[in-house]
Design a protein around this motif. Structure first.
Motif, PDB file in Angstrom:
ATOM      1  N   LEU A  22      -2.277 -16.545  45.056  1.00 34.32           N
ATOM      2  CA  LEU A  22      -1.249 -15.567  44.723  1.00 34.32           C
ATOM      3  C   LEU A  22      -1.292 -15.248  43.229  1.00 34.32           C
ATOM      4  CD1 LEU A  22       1.119 -13.764  45.433  1.00 34.32           C
ATOM      5  CD2 LEU A  22       2.610 -15.772  45.344  1.00 34.32           C
ATOM      6  N   ALA A  23      -1.491 -16.254  42.407  1.00 35.02           N
ATOM      7  CA  ALA A  23      -1.566 -16.038  40.959  1.00 35.02           C
ATOM      8  C   ALA A  23      -2.732 -15.111  40.611  1.00 35.02           C
ATOM      9  CB  ALA A  23      -1.706 -17.374  40.231  1.00 35.02           C
ATOM     10  N   MET A  24      -3.883 -15.332  41.245  1.00 38.01           N
ATOM     11  CA  MET A  24      -5.041 -14.478  40.972  1.00 38.01           C
ATOM     12  C   MET A  24      -4.780 -13.045  41.421  1.00 38.01           C
ATOM     13  SD  MET A  24      -8.380 -16.952  41.554  1.00 38.01           S
ATOM     14  CE  MET A  24      -8.341 -16.773  43.317  1.00 38.01           C
ATOM     15  N   LEU A  25      -4.176 -12.875  42.591  1.00 39.28           N
ATOM     16  CA  LEU A  25      -3.855 -11.545  43.096  1.00 39.28           C
ATOM     17  C   LEU A  25      -2.869 -10.834  42.163  1.00 39.28           C
ATOM     18  CD1 LEU A  25      -3.960  -9.399  45.390  1.00 39.28           C
ATOM     19  CD2 LEU A  25      -2.072 -10.634  46.443  1.00 39.28           C
ATOM     20  N   LEU A  26      -1.825 -11.552  41.761  1.00 37.18           N
ATOM     21  CA  LEU A  26      -0.841 -10.957  40.863  1.00 37.18           C
ATOM     22  C   LEU A  26      -1.445 -10.619  39.506  1.00 37.18           C
ATOM     23  CD1 LEU A  26       2.342 -13.052  41.634  1.00 37.18           C
ATOM     24  CD2 LEU A  26       2.045 -10.602  41.984  1.00 37.18           C
ATOM     25  N   GLU A  27      -2.287 -11.487  38.996  1.00 37.13           N
ATOM     26  CA  GLU A  27      -2.936 -11.206  37.723  1.00 37.13           C
ATOM     27  C   GLU A  27      -3.730  -9.906  37.809  1.00 37.13           C
ATOM     28  OE1 GLU A  27      -5.757 -13.382  34.387  1.00 37.13           O
ATOM     29  OE2 GLU A  27      -5.769 -14.160  36.442  1.00 37.13           O
ATOM     30  N   ASP A  28      -4.480  -9.726  38.879  1.00 38.76           N
ATOM     31  CA  ASP A  28      -5.233  -8.484  39.072  1.00 38.76           C
ATOM     32  C   ASP A  28      -4.309  -7.279  39.116  1.00 38.76           C
ATOM     33  OD1 ASP A  28      -7.645  -9.838  39.109  1.00 38.76           O
ATOM     34  OD2 ASP A  28      -7.842  -9.787  41.309  1.00 38.76           O
ATOM     35  N   GLY A  34      -1.901  -2.111  33.740  1.00 37.48           N
ATOM     36  CA  GLY A  34      -2.041  -1.843  32.321  1.00 37.48           C
ATOM     37  C   GLY A  34      -1.742  -3.002  31.396  1.00 37.48           C
ATOM     38  N   ALA A  35      -1.373  -4.166  31.932  1.00 35.11           N
ATOM     39  CA  ALA A  35      -1.105  -5.312  31.067  1.00 35.11           C
ATOM     40  C   ALA A  35      -2.346  -5.634  30.246  1.00 35.11           C
ATOM     41  CB  ALA A  35      -0.690  -6.528  31.891  1.00 35.11           C
ATOM     42  N   THR A  36      -2.161  -5.806  28.948  1.00 36.86           N
ATOM     43  CA  THR A  36      -3.293  -6.124  28.083  1.00 36.86           C
ATOM     44  C   THR A  36      -3.648  -7.601  28.170  1.00 36.86           C
ATOM     45  OG1 THR A  36      -1.787  -6.375  26.221  1.00 36.86           O
ATOM     46  CG2 THR A  36      -2.901  -4.258  26.458  1.00 36.86           C
ATOM     47  N   VAL A  37      -2.639  -8.436  28.348  1.00 38.78           N
ATOM     48  CA  VAL A  37      -2.845  -9.878  28.468  1.00 38.78           C
ATOM     49  C   VAL A  37      -1.910 -10.408  29.541  1.00 38.78           C
ATOM     50  CG1 VAL A  37      -2.749 -12.111  27.291  1.00 38.78           C
ATOM     51  CG2 VAL A  37      -3.363 -10.069  25.999  1.00 38.78           C
ATOM     52  N   VAL A  38      -2.452 -11.244  30.427  1.00 38.23           N
ATOM     53  CA  VAL A  38      -1.628 -11.942  31.416  1.00 38.23           C
ATOM     54  C   VAL A  38      -1.845 -13.434  31.194  1.00 38.23           C
ATOM     55  CG1 VAL A  38      -1.110 -12.297  33.853  1.00 38.23           C
ATOM     56  CG2 VAL A  38      -1.893 -10.047  33.075  1.00 38.23           C
ATOM     57  N   HIS A  39      -0.790 -14.110  30.792  1.00 40.44           N
ATOM     58  CA  HIS A  39      -0.829 -15.552  30.564  1.00 40.44           C
ATOM     59  C   HIS A  39      -0.387 -16.217  31.868  1.00 40.44           C
ATOM     60  CE1 HIS A  39      -1.186 -14.784  26.248  1.00 40.44           C
ATOM     61  NE2 HIS A  39      -0.244 -13.873  26.417  1.00 40.44           N
ATOM     62  N   VAL A  40      -1.327 -16.830  32.573  1.00 40.58           N
ATOM     63  CA  VAL A  40      -1.049 -17.417  33.884  1.00 40.58           C
ATOM     64  C   VAL A  40      -0.900 -18.930  33.748  1.00 40.58           C
ATOM     65  CG1 VAL A  40      -1.859 -17.680  36.258  1.00 40.58           C
ATOM     66  CG2 VAL A  40      -2.399 -15.590  34.978  1.00 40.58           C
ATOM     67  N   PHE A  41       0.202 -19.441  34.289  1.00 38.31           N
ATOM     68  CA  PHE A  41       0.465 -20.877  34.258  1.00 38.31           C
ATOM     69  C   PHE A  41       0.833 -21.363  35.647  1.00 38.31           C
ATOM     70  CE2 PHE A  41       1.502 -19.179  30.097  1.00 38.31           C
ATOM     71  CZ  PHE A  41       0.701 -19.966  29.284  1.00 38.31           C
TER      72      PHE A  41
END
Length: 131
Positions: A22-28, A34-41
């Motif tokens: 889910l984190a990978m899907l949401l990051e995509d 248009g997000a320039t940076v996605v900080h995933v934790f």
């Protein structure tokens, strides 16, 4: 979310989600928006450590992160004035009373719900609470 809906153009996003797929899907989806940076934790302590010395423009915070309360990250975000939405597979009864009327996306949610929530955060209008 389509690339034409770049509602996050130039923004940085914190994503706290312990379900890796889910984190990978949401990051995509966030990058597509248009997000320039996605900080995933995937751990509350890692997100808290990051927020101790960094900021973001907005966030999506899972309520239950591998048995830990994502609401702790919500407290820091709220104190910093960073707009965010909770993400939960539960109704609001599973949340601390302080957060029961806070905006949340109910899992499983689709692209349209995510797009609406993100647009509202960007525009300064918080998404509706869980119902």
């Amino acid at each position: 979310m389509s690339v034409s809906e770049r509602i996050l153009e130039g923004r940085s996003v914190l994503l706290l989600e312990d379900e890796e797929m889910l984190a990978m899907l949401l990051e995509d989806r966030l990058v597509d928006a248009g997000a320039t940076v996605v900080h995933v934790f995937g751990k509350v302590r890692d997100a808290l450590s990051f927020l101790g010395s960094n900021g973001v423009d907005l966030a999506i915070v899972d309520v239950n992160v591998a048995g830990e309360a994502g609401e702790l990250v919500g407290e820091v975000l709220a104190d910093k004035g960073i707009p965010f939405v909770f993400s939960s597979g539960y109704d609001e009864s599973g949340m601390d009373e302080r957060w029961r009327n806070w905006p949340a996306l109910r899992k499983p949610y689709g692209s349209s719900e995510l797009t609406v929530a993100l647009r509202q955060l960007v525009e300064g209008r918080p998404p509706a609470p869980l119902t």
